[in-house]
Enzyme design. Sequence first.
Site, PDB file in Angstrom:
ATOM      1  N   THR A 124     -58.610 -33.928 -98.848  1.00 38.79           N
ATOM      2  CA  THR A 124     -59.125 -33.216 -97.797  1.00 38.79           C
ATOM      3  C   THR A 124     -58.432 -33.459 -96.492  1.00 38.79           C
ATOM      4  O   THR A 124     -58.497 -34.696 -96.081  1.00 38.79           O
ATOM      5  CB  THR A 124     -60.567 -33.415 -97.610  1.00 38.79           C
ATOM      6  OG1 THR A 124     -61.520 -33.213 -98.927  1.00 38.79           O
ATOM      7  CG2 THR A 124     -61.129 -32.658 -96.362  1.00 38.79           C
ATOM      8  N   LYS A 168     -62.820 -25.268 -97.670  1.00 36.22           N
ATOM      9  CA  LYS A 168     -63.633 -26.683 -97.790  1.00 36.22           C
ATOM     10  C   LYS A 168     -64.213 -27.167 -96.524  1.00 36.22           C
ATOM     11  O   LYS A 168     -65.519 -27.607 -96.340  1.00 36.22           O
ATOM     12  CB  LYS A 168     -62.594 -27.789 -98.244  1.00 36.22           C
ATOM     13  CG  LYS A 168     -63.211 -29.187 -98.065  1.00 36.22           C
ATOM     14  CD  LYS A 168     -63.599 -29.902 -99.057  1.00 36.22           C
ATOM     15  CE  LYS A 168     -64.183 -31.163 -98.859  1.00 36.22           C
ATOM     16  NZ  LYS A 168     -64.876 -31.739 -99.877  1.00 36.22           N
ATOM     17  N   LYS A 196     -65.802 -37.240 -91.093  1.00 41.91           N
ATOM     18  CA  LYS A 196     -64.452 -36.640 -91.331  1.00 41.91           C
ATOM     19  C   LYS A 196     -64.335 -35.069 -91.530  1.00 41.91           C
ATOM     20  O   LYS A 196     -63.459 -34.577 -90.689  1.00 41.91           O
ATOM     21  CB  LYS A 196     -63.774 -37.327 -92.426  1.00 41.91           C
ATOM     22  CG  LYS A 196     -62.470 -36.891 -93.007  1.00 41.91           C
ATOM     23  CD  LYS A 196     -61.910 -37.333 -94.390  1.00 41.91           C
ATOM     24  CE  LYS A 196     -60.522 -36.664 -94.642  1.00 41.91           C
ATOM     25  NZ  LYS A 196     -59.899 -36.772 -95.834  1.00 41.91           N
TER      26      LYS A 196
HETATM   27  P1  NAD Z   1     -60.040 -43.581-101.429  1.00 35.90           P
HETATM   28  O1  NAD Z   1     -59.628 -44.413 -99.797  1.00 35.90           O
HETATM   29  O2  NAD Z   1     -60.817 -44.336-102.394  1.00 35.90           O
HETATM   30  O3  NAD Z   1     -58.465 -43.430-102.117  1.00 35.90           O
HETATM   31  C1  NAD Z   1     -57.234 -43.115-101.506  1.00 35.90           C
HETATM   32  C2  NAD Z   1     -56.241 -43.798-102.341  1.00 35.90           C
HETATM   33  O4  NAD Z   1     -54.770 -43.468-101.490  1.00 35.90           O
HETATM   34  C3  NAD Z   1     -56.508 -45.228-102.035  1.00 35.90           C
HETATM   35  O5  NAD Z   1     -56.516 -46.040-103.044  1.00 35.90           O
HETATM   36  C4  NAD Z   1     -55.232 -45.989-101.128  1.00 35.90           C
HETATM   37  O6  NAD Z   1     -54.764 -47.190-101.453  1.00 35.90           O
HETATM   38  C5  NAD Z   1     -54.194 -44.857-101.610  1.00 35.90           C
HETATM   39  N1  NAD Z   1     -53.131 -44.619-100.484  1.00 35.90           N
HETATM   40  C6  NAD Z   1     -53.217 -44.535 -99.416  1.00 35.90           C
HETATM   41  N2  NAD Z   1     -52.016 -44.491 -98.560  1.00 35.90           N
HETATM   42  C7  NAD Z   1     -51.207 -44.242 -99.665  1.00 35.90           C
HETATM   43  C8  NAD Z   1     -49.824 -44.048 -99.980  1.00 35.90           C
HETATM   44  N3  NAD Z   1     -49.035 -43.983 -98.765  1.00 35.90           N
HETATM   45  N4  NAD Z   1     -49.387 -43.965-101.021  1.00 35.90           N
HETATM   46  C9  NAD Z   1     -49.712 -44.255-102.074  1.00 35.90           C
HETATM   47  N5  NAD Z   1     -51.224 -44.187-102.006  1.00 35.90           N
HETATM   48  C10 NAD Z   1     -51.895 -44.327-100.952  1.00 35.90           C
HETATM   49  O7  NAD Z   1     -60.475 -42.131-101.022  1.00 35.90           O
HETATM   50  P2  NAD Z   1     -61.111 -41.034-102.126  1.00 35.90           P
HETATM   51  O8  NAD Z   1     -62.779 -41.273-101.727  1.00 35.90           O
HETATM   52  O9  NAD Z   1     -60.514 -41.337-103.252  1.00 35.90           O
HETATM   53  O10 NAD Z   1     -61.078 -39.732-101.323  1.00 35.90           O
HETATM   54  C11 NAD Z   1     -59.532 -39.139-101.501  1.00 35.90           C
HETATM   55  C12 NAD Z   1     -59.740 -37.708-100.633  1.00 35.90           C
HETATM   56  O11 NAD Z   1     -60.637 -36.783-101.356  1.00 35.90           O
HETATM   57  C13 NAD Z   1     -59.972 -37.833 -99.121  1.00 35.90           C
HETATM   58  O12 NAD Z   1     -59.112 -36.886 -98.558  1.00 35.90           O
HETATM   59  C14 NAD Z   1     -61.516 -37.435 -99.375  1.00 35.90           C
HETATM   60  O13 NAD Z   1     -61.643 -36.854 -97.996  1.00 35.90           O
HETATM   61  C15 NAD Z   1     -61.526 -36.423-100.268  1.00 35.90           C
HETATM   62  N6  NAD Z   1     -62.800 -36.248-101.123  1.00 35.90           N
HETATM   63  C16 NAD Z   1     -63.672 -37.528-101.493  1.00 35.90           C
HETATM   64  C17 NAD Z   1     -64.998 -37.424-101.469  1.00 35.90           C
HETATM   65  C18 NAD Z   1     -65.877 -38.515-102.113  1.00 35.90           C
HETATM   66  O14 NAD Z   1     -67.033 -38.336-102.348  1.00 35.90           O
HETATM   67  N7  NAD Z   1     -65.128 -39.903-101.987  1.00 35.90           N
HETATM   68  C19 NAD Z   1     -65.341 -35.962-101.998  1.00 35.90           C
HETATM   69  C20 NAD Z   1     -64.681 -34.855-101.781  1.00 35.90           C
HETATM   70  C21 NAD Z   1     -63.570 -35.189-101.390  1.00 35.90           C
END
Ligand code: NAD
Length: 290
Positions: free
Chosen positions: A87, A162, A237
């Site tokens: 997102t 979204k 967010k």
């Molecule tokens: P998260 O923080 O658990 O995962 C993000 C991952 O990206 C981490 O493991 C981090 O180490 C990695 N990362 C960061 N910078 C990086 C880079 N430069 N290179 C490689 N890896 C890198 O977050 P999440 O909960 O998995 O969410 C991911 C996305 O999905 C977000 O944009 C969030 O808004 C969206 N989202 C999350 C949910 C939820 O319930 N968690 C629901 C819908 C959408």
Amino acid sequence: MKIGFIGLGNMGAPMAANLAKAAHDVVGYDMATVAVDGVTNAATAAEAAKGADVVITMLPNGEILRAVAAQVIPVMRKGAVLLDCSTVDVNSARAVAADAEAAGLLPLDAPVSGGIGGAAAGTLTFMVGGSDEAYQTALPLLETMGQKSVHCGPSGNGQAAKICNNMILGVTMIATCEAFALADKLGLDRQAMFDVVSTSSGYSWSMNAYCPAPGIGPKSPADNGYTPGFAAELMLKDLRLSQQAADASDADTPLGQAATELYRRFVEKEDGKGRDFSAMLPRFEKRGRG
Ligand code: NAD
């Protein structure tokens, strides 16, 4: 298919595992050290992307997406799909798509709803922006990771859908919680309030499917001490992204703005961080008008 998967966090790891389980060849990369069942680790994002039919990103925000895209776009093979499921702000999605297209790639922005449970169960909903060709190529993967996808138009439209959806969600959750708190003060039983509203014109997903009052309606995070679920800071967010988009497009969104401010206070100044976004109800319960 040969898939590069970058960002193996709470959402990315189970999504990548589901693709591997469906017999795709998945090479993953995350800045943090992670092990995902069936996924081979690469040493860099570029290594994970090289030679892939589809590169999937699942990253925290638009700035990080832009940085990762700058690493992977130059090494991807022409005609491959760059599928971003994070997102992020609409502008970042459109900027990355333009760079990818200029390099002969097929970009898609495909943010999800369904949360960590949906990612693990393979029941996410994808909102997708990009060309028909890109969408058709990625569709089998979307069907493995999710149960529904909607093609919303050109690049950026997935993110637009979204944030509009989640702006409605934030506003209706607040409305539902403040109405419960008012009902309490008027001496109206919560079960009666639910029975009326859930079958009357005030009904919504927040009331009917995710009722913020413990012990009332379907099982929800309220029944589990407001453990997320969907954390208040993730709602904040998405609301901030909605207001950023509203500013950029000169859209008047007074309730979206008010919801953003309430969740900001809740997360940054009160006890909302780490709690489900429906914990707005105990917040309102404790307050008076002043
Ligand atoms: P998260 O923080 O658990 O995962 C993000 C991952 O990206 C981490 O493991 C981090 O180490 C990695 N990362 C960061 N910078 C990086 C880079 N430069 N290179 C490689 N890896 C890198 O977050 P999440 O909960 O998995 O969410 C991911 C996305 O999905 C977000 O944009 C969030 O808004 C969206 N989202 C999350 C949910 C939820 O319930 N968690 C629901 C819908 C959408």
